[in-house]
Design a protein around this motif. Structure first.
Motif, PDB file in Angstrom:
ATOM      1  N   ALA A  43      -6.523   6.220   2.847  1.00  0.00           N
ATOM      2  CA  ALA A  43      -5.631   6.924   1.917  1.00  0.00           C
ATOM      3  C   ALA A  43      -6.161   8.329   1.656  1.00  0.00           C
ATOM      4  O   ALA A  43      -7.367   8.591   1.706  1.00  0.00           O
ATOM      5  CB  ALA A  43      -5.526   6.145   0.605  1.00  0.00           C
ATOM      6  N   GLN A  44      -5.238   9.223   1.386  1.00  0.00           N
ATOM      7  CA  GLN A  44      -5.613  10.625   1.195  1.00  0.00           C
ATOM      8  C   GLN A  44      -6.478  10.821  -0.048  1.00  0.00           C
ATOM      9  O   GLN A  44      -7.339  11.680  -0.092  1.00  0.00           O
ATOM     10  CB  GLN A  44      -4.357  11.481   1.064  1.00  0.00           C
ATOM     11  CG  GLN A  44      -4.640  12.967   1.120  1.00  0.00           C
ATOM     12  CD  GLN A  44      -3.407  13.778   0.850  1.00  0.00           C
ATOM     13  OE1 GLN A  44      -2.530  13.356   0.114  1.00  0.00           O
ATOM     14  NE2 GLN A  44      -3.325  14.952   1.464  1.00  0.00           N
ATOM     15  N   PHE A  64       0.834  -1.205   0.000  1.00  0.00           N
ATOM     16  CA  PHE A  64       0.000   0.000   0.000  1.00  0.00           C
ATOM     17  C   PHE A  64       0.876   1.266   0.000  1.00  0.00           C
ATOM     18  O   PHE A  64       0.627   2.217  -0.758  1.00  0.00           O
ATOM     19  CB  PHE A  64      -0.910  -0.013   1.226  1.00  0.00           C
ATOM     20  CG  PHE A  64      -1.684   1.253   1.418  1.00  0.00           C
ATOM     21  CD1 PHE A  64      -2.747   1.566   0.593  1.00  0.00           C
ATOM     22  CD2 PHE A  64      -1.350   2.135   2.443  1.00  0.00           C
ATOM     23  CE1 PHE A  64      -3.459   2.733   0.778  1.00  0.00           C
ATOM     24  CE2 PHE A  64      -2.055   3.303   2.626  1.00  0.00           C
ATOM     25  CZ  PHE A  64      -3.116   3.603   1.793  1.00  0.00           C
ATOM     26  N   ILE A  65       1.891   1.268   0.835  1.00  0.00           N
ATOM     27  CA  ILE A  65       2.813   2.413   0.877  1.00  0.00           C
ATOM     28  C   ILE A  65       3.534   2.559  -0.466  1.00  0.00           C
ATOM     29  O   ILE A  65       3.708   3.672  -0.981  1.00  0.00           O
ATOM     30  CB  ILE A  65       3.815   2.243   2.034  1.00  0.00           C
ATOM     31  CG1 ILE A  65       3.092   2.382   3.368  1.00  0.00           C
ATOM     32  CG2 ILE A  65       4.946   3.260   1.932  1.00  0.00           C
ATOM     33  CD1 ILE A  65       3.962   2.071   4.574  1.00  0.00           C
ATOM     34  N   GLU A  98       1.110   4.122  -2.880  1.00  0.00           N
ATOM     35  CA  GLU A  98       0.837   5.539  -2.621  1.00  0.00           C
ATOM     36  C   GLU A  98       2.048   6.425  -2.872  1.00  0.00           C
ATOM     37  O   GLU A  98       1.909   7.565  -3.323  1.00  0.00           O
ATOM     38  CB  GLU A  98       0.380   5.714  -1.156  1.00  0.00           C
ATOM     39  CG  GLU A  98      -0.985   5.136  -0.870  1.00  0.00           C
ATOM     40  CD  GLU A  98      -2.095   5.911  -1.556  1.00  0.00           C
ATOM     41  OE1 GLU A  98      -2.049   7.139  -1.539  1.00  0.00           O
ATOM     42  OE2 GLU A  98      -2.998   5.269  -2.138  1.00  0.00           O
ATOM     43  N   SER A  99       3.230   5.905  -2.575  1.00  0.00           N
ATOM     44  CA  SER A  99       4.420   6.756  -2.667  1.00  0.00           C
ATOM     45  C   SER A  99       5.163   6.613  -3.985  1.00  0.00           C
ATOM     46  O   SER A  99       5.883   7.543  -4.385  1.00  0.00           O
ATOM     47  CB  SER A  99       5.377   6.459  -1.505  1.00  0.00           C
ATOM     48  OG  SER A  99       5.749   5.108  -1.512  1.00  0.00           O
ATOM     49  N   VAL A 100       5.009   5.503  -4.664  1.00  0.00           N
ATOM     50  CA  VAL A 100       5.762   5.290  -5.909  1.00  0.00           C
ATOM     51  C   VAL A 100       4.827   5.268  -7.120  1.00  0.00           C
ATOM     52  O   VAL A 100       4.965   6.090  -8.039  1.00  0.00           O
ATOM     53  CB  VAL A 100       6.572   3.978  -5.834  1.00  0.00           C
ATOM     54  CG1 VAL A 100       7.268   3.706  -7.169  1.00  0.00           C
ATOM     55  CG2 VAL A 100       7.607   4.061  -4.727  1.00  0.00           C
ATOM     56  N   GLN A 125       2.954   8.302  -8.266  1.00  0.00           N
ATOM     57  CA  GLN A 125       3.729   9.412  -8.807  1.00  0.00           C
ATOM     58  C   GLN A 125       3.584   9.495 -10.328  1.00  0.00           C
ATOM     59  O   GLN A 125       3.828  10.544 -10.906  1.00  0.00           O
ATOM     60  CB  GLN A 125       5.215   9.229  -8.467  1.00  0.00           C
ATOM     61  CG  GLN A 125       5.526   9.122  -7.003  1.00  0.00           C
ATOM     62  CD  GLN A 125       5.578  10.482  -6.330  1.00  0.00           C
ATOM     63  OE1 GLN A 125       5.718  11.490  -6.994  1.00  0.00           O
ATOM     64  NE2 GLN A 125       5.443  10.495  -5.020  1.00  0.00           N
ATOM     65  N   PHE A 126       3.245   8.389 -10.928  1.00  0.00           N
ATOM     66  CA  PHE A 126       3.144   8.353 -12.387  1.00  0.00           C
ATOM     67  C   PHE A 126       1.707   8.617 -12.819  1.00  0.00           C
ATOM     68  O   PHE A 126       0.772   8.046 -12.248  1.00  0.00           O
ATOM     69  CB  PHE A 126       3.591   6.993 -12.928  1.00  0.00           C
ATOM     70  CG  PHE A 126       5.032   6.684 -12.629  1.00  0.00           C
ATOM     71  CD1 PHE A 126       6.048   7.219 -13.392  1.00  0.00           C
ATOM     72  CD2 PHE A 126       5.365   5.871 -11.564  1.00  0.00           C
ATOM     73  CE1 PHE A 126       7.372   6.947 -13.113  1.00  0.00           C
ATOM     74  CE2 PHE A 126       6.682   5.585 -11.279  1.00  0.00           C
ATOM     75  CZ  PHE A 126       7.696   6.123 -12.050  1.00  0.00           C
TER      76      PHE A 126
END
Lengths: 307, 171
Positions: free
Chosen positions: B67-68, B17-18, B21-23, B26-27
């Motif tokens: 999640a945001q 999940f992280i 959300e973080s990788v 980004q695309f």
């Protein structure tokens, strides 16, 4: 089911569904605990997201370039075209600025003497096939230009209108070998004739053999009948050398024109002469000599070495 | 023992999940891209027992709700994933039989159904989802992406499942 316990699975399913509905209800009712949970999740995630952004930015740029390859090419082509246009504009602006400066000085000169002038731009530097020294300006008879009018530069005399066309005119420069102008020396009021030599230097022939000319003497135009081809008082040049040969009837000298003919961009054609002779009002100020620092070195002999 | 498996499984879910959300987020891929996290959840559901699938769906739903980028209320994704994961596990039993293509089919179908359910429940809960064209484009795009990515990730996820849980289906 392989593991049996179908009832347990269904019970678990019901519990989880009820829990989900319970969570939805709580959230819709605005229970602050759940909002805090979402903020806490973001608090945990944000460092990872920042790190991911830093690490992946080059990769993202690469993929963005690949996916927008066609668009990027178009943008590059557009930017190159804009750049070329801006460069051309900048060059034109520099040229315009230089011409504006010249024009300002010409107007100052003409204004001081009370000349009525029409400004023109130099559009051609003459022909390289002939030995004549001419330029072409962008105005002609339609603007009131006539042959034998005095042409001024920002520093002084530039030439005389030789041939006029409806929208252009040919100007004979003062450097032309056939150019002749009556001048007077500002210091002594002696008169003479200045002839072009094909360069920025002219030849001065004095008419009176009883007077002398000195290096640095300033020459002004004497003026012609009906102010054509030359109006009076226009600065012409200054004496750079004097020839005192015994065989000469009168003194001769070399004169350097004030006008820099190499960068003529804007000129002014005198279409109306002043009602009174400006006299020496147009003599350019003498350039202030640049002080050259002198270095004095005191040498003190060192004592002779003892063996 | 079961608690330890659940804890390890949840840890891996949280890690993916992280990562998502973080990788992956980004695309900005065309067609809304794909979710590695959902592929993992549905893959595990397809090859797990219904109990594990339910717990996996519940855990994943909680994470997605927190999640945001989640627009809906907390519990919306939880409810959807509980239902879909249970459905995948329930209908996958006896239909997969170690066939990777079957798992891919179930994962893609589950992904599509989950999004449909999210749209439907979002409409009921007043969540703005955009124009119909954009919705259709997103549904189509994410399905195609999932279809393309799942075969690549399937060996990794099934291996992780085999290590953590007792696999119902061995690939």
């Amino acid at each position: 089911m392989r593991y049996g316990g179908e009832g347990r699975t269904r019970l678990l399913l019901i519990i989880l569904i009820v829990t989900s509905l319970f969570l939805i209800t709580l959230d819709l009712r605005g229970v602050s605990v759940l909002n805090g949970a979402r903020q806490g999740t973001q608090f945990v995630l944000s460092p990872f997201q920042k790190a991911g952004n830093v690490v992946l930015t080059p990769v993202k740029n690469f993929f963005s370039d690949v996916t927008h390859l066609g668009r990027t090419r178009n943008q590059i082509a557009q930017l190159r075209a804009d750049n070329s246009k801006l460069k051309a504009d900048l060059l034109n602006r520099k040229s315009a600025d230089a011409q504006l400066l010249q024009l300002k000085k010409i107007l100052d000169l003409a204004g001081t003497a009370g000349y009525k002038v029409i400004n023109a731009r130099v559009i051609s530097q003459g022909s390289s096939e002939s030995f004549s020294q001419t330029v072409t300006i962008d105005i002609g008879s339609n603007a009131g230009i006539k042959p034998n009018m005095t042409v001024l530069s920002q520093q002084g005399i530039a030439g005389v209108v030789k041939t006029v066309y409806p929208n252009s005119a040919l100007v004979m420069l003062a450097t032309d070998p056939s150019f002749r102008i009556g001048v007077r020396i500002a210091r002594t009021q002696q008169i003479g004739i200045l002839a072009g030599r094909g360069s920025r230097s002219g030849v001065l022939q004095l008419l009176d053999n009883l007077t002398n000319v000195s290096v640095g003497d300033v020459l002004l135009a004497r003026g012609s009948v009906a102010n054509q081809p030359f109006v009076p008082g226009v600065p012409v040049g200054y004496v750079t050398a004097v020839d005192n040969s015994a065989g000469e009837i009168a003194q001769t000298g070399s004169v350097r024109y004030y006008t820099n003919f190499g960068n003529l961009g804007v000129v002014a054609i005198v279409v109306g002469a002043p009602t009174s002779n400006p006299g020496d009002a147009l003599i350019p100020p003498k350039p202030k000599p640049t002080p050259i620092p002198t270095v004095t070195v005191y040498v003190t002999p060192s004592p002779s070495p003892t063996k | 023992m079961f608690t330890r498996k659940i804890a390890v499984g949840f840890s891996l879910l949280a890690a993916v999940f992280i990562f998502q959300e973080s990788v992956m987020n980004q695309f900005r891929l065309p067609g809304s891209g794909f979710s590695v996290f959902l592929i993992l959840v549905f893959t595990w559901s397809a090859i797990s027992t219904p109990e594990i699938a339910l717990l996996t769906g519940f855990s994943a739903g909680i994470l997605l709700d927190l999640a945001q980028g989640s627009d809906g209320p907390i519990g919306q994704w939880t409810l959807i994933l509980v239902l879909v994961c249970y459905g995948v596990s329930y209908f996958g039993e006896g239909n997969i039989n170690g066939n990777p293509l079957g798992i891919v089919f179930f994962v893609v179908s589950a992904n599509f159904v989950a999004h449909i359910l999210f749209l439907a429940s979002g409409a009921l809960l007043g969540v703005q989802v955009g124009s119909l064209g954009q919705v259709l484009l997103t549904l189509f795009g994410t399905s195609v992406w999932t279809l393309a990515i799942t075969p690549i990730l399937l060996p990794v996820f099934s291996k992780a499942h085999e290590i953590i849980f007792d696999s119902r289906t061995s690939l």
